[in-house]
Write an enzyme that holds these catalytic residues in place. Structure first.
Site, PDB file in Angstrom:
ATOM      1  N   HIS A   1       3.616  -6.228   9.106  1.00  0.00           N
ATOM      2  CA  HIS A   1       2.283  -5.681   9.366  1.00  0.00           C
ATOM      3  C   HIS A   1       1.614  -5.358   8.036  1.00  0.00           C
ATOM      4  O   HIS A   1       2.185  -4.670   7.189  1.00  0.00           O
ATOM      5  CB  HIS A   1       2.387  -4.414  10.213  1.00  0.00           C
ATOM      6  CG  HIS A   1       1.075  -3.740  10.450  1.00  0.00           C
ATOM      7  ND1 HIS A   1       0.069  -4.309  11.201  1.00  0.00           N
ATOM      8  CD2 HIS A   1       0.586  -2.552  10.021  1.00  0.00           C
ATOM      9  CE1 HIS A   1      -0.965  -3.498  11.236  1.00  0.00           C
ATOM     10  NE2 HIS A   1      -0.676  -2.420  10.519  1.00  0.00           N
TER      11      HIS A   1
ATOM     12  N   GLY B   1       1.017  -0.167   4.617  1.00  0.00           N
ATOM     13  CA  GLY B   1       0.757   1.258   4.789  1.00  0.00           C
ATOM     14  C   GLY B   1       0.590   1.574   6.260  1.00  0.00           C
ATOM     15  O   GLY B   1       0.368   0.679   7.080  1.00  0.00           O
ATOM     16  N   GLU B   2       0.673   2.856   6.586  1.00  0.00           N
ATOM     17  CA  GLU B   2       0.559   3.239   7.987  1.00  0.00           C
ATOM     18  C   GLU B   2      -0.849   3.006   8.504  1.00  0.00           C
ATOM     19  O   GLU B   2      -1.809   2.870   7.733  1.00  0.00           O
ATOM     20  CB  GLU B   2       0.966   4.697   8.169  1.00  0.00           C
ATOM     21  CG  GLU B   2       0.084   5.686   7.458  1.00  0.00           C
ATOM     22  CD  GLU B   2       0.565   7.119   7.642  1.00  0.00           C
ATOM     23  OE1 GLU B   2       0.011   7.799   8.534  1.00  0.00           O
ATOM     24  OE2 GLU B   2       1.481   7.533   6.909  1.00  0.00           O
ATOM     25  N   SER B   3      -0.985   2.954   9.812  1.00  0.00           N
ATOM     26  CA  SER B   3      -2.272   2.674  10.442  1.00  0.00           C
ATOM     27  C   SER B   3      -3.289   3.763  10.118  1.00  0.00           C
ATOM     28  O   SER B   3      -2.960   4.947  10.058  1.00  0.00           O
ATOM     29  CB  SER B   3      -2.078   2.567  11.953  1.00  0.00           C
ATOM     30  OG  SER B   3      -3.299   2.279  12.590  1.00  0.00           O
ATOM     31  N   GLY B   4      -4.544   3.339   9.897  1.00  0.00           N
ATOM     32  CA  GLY B   4      -5.624   4.283   9.656  1.00  0.00           C
ATOM     33  C   GLY B   4      -5.875   4.624   8.208  1.00  0.00           C
ATOM     34  O   GLY B   4      -6.748   5.444   7.908  1.00  0.00           O
ATOM     35  N   LEU B   5      -5.138   4.000   7.284  1.00  0.00           N
ATOM     36  CA  LEU B   5      -5.317   4.308   5.859  1.00  0.00           C
ATOM     37  C   LEU B   5      -6.407   3.463   5.202  1.00  0.00           C
ATOM     38  O   LEU B   5      -6.756   3.710   4.050  1.00  0.00           O
ATOM     39  CB  LEU B   5      -3.994   4.111   5.113  1.00  0.00           C
ATOM     40  CG  LEU B   5      -2.998   5.266   5.205  1.00  0.00           C
ATOM     41  CD1 LEU B   5      -1.728   4.937   4.433  1.00  0.00           C
ATOM     42  CD2 LEU B   5      -3.613   6.549   4.670  1.00  0.00           C
ATOM     43  N   GLY B   6      -6.907   2.446   5.904  1.00  0.00           N
ATOM     44  CA  GLY B   6      -7.989   1.641   5.340  1.00  0.00           C
ATOM     45  C   GLY B   6      -7.541   0.356   4.682  1.00  0.00           C
ATOM     46  O   GLY B   6      -8.186  -0.105   3.731  1.00  0.00           O
ATOM     47  N   LYS B   7      -6.474  -0.234   5.173  1.00  0.00           N
ATOM     48  CA  LYS B   7      -5.996  -1.501   4.592  1.00  0.00           C
ATOM     49  C   LYS B   7      -7.041  -2.606   4.764  1.00  0.00           C
ATOM     50  O   LYS B   7      -7.324  -3.351   3.830  1.00  0.00           O
ATOM     51  CB  LYS B   7      -4.676  -1.928   5.246  1.00  0.00           C
ATOM     52  CG  LYS B   7      -3.519  -0.974   5.025  1.00  0.00           C
ATOM     53  CD  LYS B   7      -2.219  -1.521   5.578  1.00  0.00           C
ATOM     54  CE  LYS B   7      -2.250  -1.665   7.085  1.00  0.00           C
ATOM     55  NZ  LYS B   7      -2.346  -0.355   7.771  1.00  0.00           N
ATOM     56  N   SER B   8      -7.619  -2.699   5.962  1.00  0.00           N
ATOM     57  CA  SER B   8      -8.602  -3.752   6.222  1.00  0.00           C
ATOM     58  C   SER B   8      -9.886  -3.513   5.436  1.00  0.00           C
ATOM     59  O   SER B   8     -10.506  -4.463   4.946  1.00  0.00           O
ATOM     60  CB  SER B   8      -8.903  -3.835   7.720  1.00  0.00           C
ATOM     61  OG  SER B   8      -7.753  -4.210   8.444  1.00  0.00           O
TER      62      SER B   8
ATOM     63  N   ASP C   1      -3.176  -8.221   9.622  1.00  0.00           N
ATOM     64  CA  ASP C   1      -2.405  -7.604  10.699  1.00  0.00           C
ATOM     65  C   ASP C   1      -0.994  -8.180  10.812  1.00  0.00           C
ATOM     66  O   ASP C   1      -0.013  -7.474  10.613  1.00  0.00           O
ATOM     67  CB  ASP C   1      -3.143  -7.733  12.035  1.00  0.00           C
ATOM     68  CG  ASP C   1      -2.537  -6.823  13.090  1.00  0.00           C
ATOM     69  OD1 ASP C   1      -2.085  -5.717  12.728  1.00  0.00           O
ATOM     70  OD2 ASP C   1      -2.488  -7.218  14.261  1.00  0.00           O
TER      71      ASP C   1
ATOM     72  N   GLU D   1      -9.803  -7.646  11.072  1.00  0.00           N
ATOM     73  CA  GLU D   1     -10.220  -6.590  11.999  1.00  0.00           C
ATOM     74  C   GLU D   1     -10.484  -5.308  11.213  1.00  0.00           C
ATOM     75  O   GLU D   1      -9.596  -4.782  10.539  1.00  0.00           O
ATOM     76  CB  GLU D   1      -9.118  -6.363  13.047  1.00  0.00           C
ATOM     77  CG  GLU D   1      -9.539  -5.446  14.197  1.00  0.00           C
ATOM     78  CD  GLU D   1      -9.200  -3.993  13.937  1.00  0.00           C
ATOM     79  OE1 GLU D   1      -9.982  -3.130  14.368  1.00  0.00           O
ATOM     80  OE2 GLU D   1      -8.169  -3.722  13.291  1.00  0.00           O
TER      81      GLU D   1
ATOM     82  N   ARG E   1       4.273   9.590 -12.502  1.00  0.00           N
ATOM     83  CA  ARG E   1       3.081   9.085 -13.187  1.00  0.00           C
ATOM     84  C   ARG E   1       3.429   7.898 -14.069  1.00  0.00           C
ATOM     85  O   ARG E   1       2.651   6.960 -14.196  1.00  0.00           O
ATOM     86  CB  ARG E   1       2.441  10.204 -14.023  1.00  0.00           C
ATOM     87  CG  ARG E   1       1.830  11.317 -13.194  1.00  0.00           C
ATOM     88  CD  ARG E   1       1.157  12.339 -14.091  1.00  0.00           C
ATOM     89  NE  ARG E   1       0.049  11.767 -14.852  1.00  0.00           N
ATOM     90  CZ  ARG E   1      -1.193  11.699 -14.402  1.00  0.00           C
ATOM     91  NH1 ARG E   1      -1.484  12.152 -13.193  1.00  0.00           N
ATOM     92  NH2 ARG E   1      -2.151  11.188 -15.143  1.00  0.00           N
TER      93      ARG E   1
END
Length: 308
Positions: free
Chosen positions: A138, A153-160, A177, A202, A243
């Protein structure tokens, strides 16, 4: 499981095959026991009977040199070993006893005008890709500055959204996706998009976007080699960040270590610029340029000089 008929159909454009005998065994499976493509097809070899046997001019001359009883013995060895198919290259005509044996024991016997060496090369490339270890992950797979970059990254982080920003900056989309990864060579992992999702991205709030239609032909790629993983995490995550990491972070993909960069998602951070910088830095490392290593050497020299 790959069958002889699939092999014939998939290579119809490059290798025109003609069935001679054993057509009823078209669904015979080609063994895939983790063997290299080079071990799955080759010139006639009685020591390795379980691979696809190719008869070129030299092999057919060797075979016809023996009397009928000896030929039957050799064919029995191939049949007992589970030969998937016998291919005649260079448009050669097989002897009648070979046709009869293949018909009797239901072994696919095919002919092609392609030269034996070229036939073996084409089939090894095909089998190497067709039977390569695969997985689906994914994320969003992009071509950034010529480097295959997988954003996870997890869903909702703004990958798309990040992918859309990178595409608008001139980079290319491979898959969104569901990214299909295949290890096509010992040190190569290729990523491509499932047919159903090609050219689509998407984005939350906008729905499905046809990137090829919106941004043009140059905004999409058919496949890329995976070289870098960019993993997005929330700024509030409890993960401990260094860092200046002294060692490169890697993630195992199909048995290969892939370089990995972790970026925190927070308001005001331009992630597209950070991804481009990470890609440029990775390119430098692939060329043998280690910025952190050079800095540490300069620091050590400065400390040494100040202590004198």
């Amino acid at each position: 499981m790959l069958t002889v008929q699939e092999l014939v159909d998939d290579n119809a454009d490059k290798i025109p095959f003609s069935w001679i005998a054993g057509h009823d065994a078209a669904d015979r499976a080609i063994p895939d026991d983790g063997m290299a493509a080079a071990d799955l097809v080759g010139h006639l070899n009685l020591i390795h009977p379980s691979r696809i046997q190719v008869f070129g001019q030299e092999e057919l001359a060797y075979y016809t040199r023996f009397d009928l009883r000896r030929r039957m013995h050799h064919m029995d060895e191939l049949l007992i070993g589970g030969v998937p198919a016998i291919l005649l290259a260079d448009g050669l005509t097989p002897p009648q006893d070979l046709i009869d044996q293949c018909a009797q024991h239901q072994v696919p016997l095919l002919s092609t005008p392609v030269a034996a060496a070229q036939l073996i090369d084409l089939l090894r490339i095909y089998l190497g890709k067709k039977l390569a270890p695969t997985t689906t992950v994914h994320g969003v797979f992009l071509d950034v500055l010529g480097l295959g970059v997988l954003i996870t990254g997890e869903s909702g982080l703004g990958k798309s959204e990040l992918a859309l920003e990178l595409i608008s900056r001139g980079h290319g989309l491979v898959a969104d996706d569901a990214v299909e990864l295949s290890r096509t060579a010992p040190g190569v992992i290729e990523g491509h998009c499932p047919q159903l999702l090609q050219n689509l991205l998407e984005v939350r709030g906008l729905g499905l976007l046809d990137i090829r239609t919106i941004f043009g032909e140059t905004s999409v790629r058919r496949k890329m080699r995976l070289k870098l993983i960019v993993h997005l995490v929330r700024a509030t995550a409890q993960d401990k960040f260094e860092r200046l990491p002294l060692q490169d972070i890697t993630q195992d993909m199909l048995g290969l270590p892939i370089r990995k960069v972790m970026l925190q998602v927070a308001a005001g951070r331009n992630l597209a610029v950070l991804v481009e910088a990470a890609v440029r830095n990775t390119i430098l490392k692939l060329r043998g340029i280690d910025t952190l290593g050079e800095f540490m050497e300069r620091q050590a020299m400065a400390i040494l000089q100040s202590s004198k």
